[in-house]
Design an enzyme around this catalytic site. Structure first.
Site, PDB file in Angstrom:
ATOM      1  N   GLY A 269     -17.874 -45.856 -28.220  1.00  0.00           N
ATOM      2  CA  GLY A 269     -17.312 -46.829 -27.300  1.00  0.00           C
ATOM      3  C   GLY A 269     -15.826 -47.016 -27.468  1.00  0.00           C
TER       4      GLY A 269
ATOM      5  N   GLY B 213      -8.189 -48.570 -29.049  1.00  0.00           N
ATOM      6  CA  GLY B 213      -8.839 -47.434 -29.694  1.00  0.00           C
ATOM      7  C   GLY B 213     -10.097 -47.025 -28.965  1.00  0.00           C
TER       8      GLY B 213
ATOM      9  N   GLY C 224     -13.828 -44.335 -29.685  1.00  0.00           N
ATOM     10  CA  GLY C 224     -14.568 -43.475 -30.594  1.00  0.00           C
ATOM     11  C   GLY C 224     -15.765 -42.874 -29.883  1.00  0.00           C
ATOM     12  N   SER C 225     -16.657 -42.287 -30.646  1.00  0.00           N
ATOM     13  CA  SER C 225     -17.796 -41.598 -30.055  1.00  0.00           C
ATOM     14  C   SER C 225     -18.777 -42.558 -29.382  1.00  0.00           C
ATOM     15  CB  SER C 225     -18.519 -40.772 -31.121  1.00  0.00           C
ATOM     16  OG  SER C 225     -18.937 -41.597 -32.184  1.00  0.00           O
TER      17      SER C 225
ATOM     18  N   ASP D 143     -17.146 -45.344 -43.490  1.00  0.00           N
ATOM     19  CA  ASP D 143     -16.108 -44.982 -42.531  1.00  0.00           C
ATOM     20  C   ASP D 143     -14.749 -45.548 -42.942  1.00  0.00           C
ATOM     21  OD1 ASP D 143     -15.071 -43.828 -40.229  1.00  0.00           O
ATOM     22  OD2 ASP D 143     -15.577 -45.544 -38.965  1.00  0.00           O
TER      23      ASP D 143
ATOM     24  N   LYS E 181     -15.160 -54.572 -29.970  1.00  0.00           N
ATOM     25  CA  LYS E 181     -15.686 -53.214 -30.028  1.00  0.00           C
ATOM     26  C   LYS E 181     -16.825 -53.163 -29.011  1.00  0.00           C
ATOM     27  CE  LYS E 181     -17.883 -49.989 -33.257  1.00  0.00           C
ATOM     28  NZ  LYS E 181     -18.362 -49.831 -34.652  1.00  0.00           N
TER      29      LYS E 181
ATOM     30  N   VAL F  73     -12.412 -49.906 -28.131  1.00  0.00           N
ATOM     31  CA  VAL F  73     -11.995 -51.110 -28.837  1.00  0.00           C
ATOM     32  C   VAL F  73     -10.834 -51.723 -28.060  1.00  0.00           C
ATOM     33  CG1 VAL F  73     -11.151 -52.063 -31.014  1.00  0.00           C
ATOM     34  CG2 VAL F  73     -12.693 -50.089 -31.042  1.00  0.00           C
TER      35      VAL F  73
END
Length: 132
Positions: free
Chosen positions: A16, A11, A13-14, A129, A33, A18
Site C-alpha cells: 500500500g 511513501g 510499498g508492496s 523490517d 499507512k 503511506v
C-alpha cells in the site's frame, strides 16, 4: 478518510501507500499507512491484523506510536501513526550531503535503536523490517 485530510504521499510499498494527513478536528498531523486488504490472501490478511494488534500494545519513547486503525469504504485498512516531524535517520543522512555526523550523535541513535529493540524482544516481538 472523513476524519483525516490527506496532505501528501510520503511513501509506498508492496502492500500500500503511506500518507501524511491532518486530523480535521485536532489539527494535528499523522501518518496513515493504507493497506489494500480486499485482494489479500488469508495468511497476509492475518499477518496484517496481527501487526495492528501488536502496534496497539506497544508503548515506548523510541518507537513511533500507534493512534488508530479503521477500514474505509474501499476496503483499505488504514493504520494511523504519530507523525515524526523531524523525519527518520535516512532523511537526516540524505540531508547531510556526505557530511559526517558526530560520534555522540551516532551513539545516541544507536542507543535509542537498541532500547527500542530490547523493548520489543522482551515482549517476544521480532522486528523484521529495520531501516535507517
Amino acid at each position: 478518510m472523513d476524519v483525516y485530510e490527506v496532505i501528501k504521499t510520503i511513501g509506498s510499498g508492496s502492500f500500500g501507500q503511506v500518507y501524511m494527513a491532518r486530523h480535521k478536528r485536532e489539527g494535528k498531523h499523522y501518518v496513515i499507512k493504507r493497506v489494500k486488504t480486499r485482494d489479500m490472501e488469508q495468511k497476509d490478511l492475518e499477518n496484517t491484523e496481527n501487526e495492528v494488534r501488536l502496534l496497539q500494545k506497544i508503548r515506548h519513547s523510541n518507537i513511533v506510536a500507534y493512534k488508530d486503525s479503521y477500514v474505509d469504504r474501499e476496503q483499505y485498512l488504514n493504520i494511523v501513526m504519530i507523525y515524526c516531524n523531524e523525519g527518520d535517520i535516512y532523511t537526516k543522512i540524505k540531508a547531510s550531503k556526505g557530511k559526517n555526523f558526530s560520534e555522540d550523535q551516532i551513539l545516541e541513535w544507536l542507543v535509542q535503536m537498541g532500547l527500542a529493540l530490547f523493548y520489543l524482544h522482551e515482549r517476544k516481538i521480532l522486528h523484521r523490517d529495520m531501516k535507517t
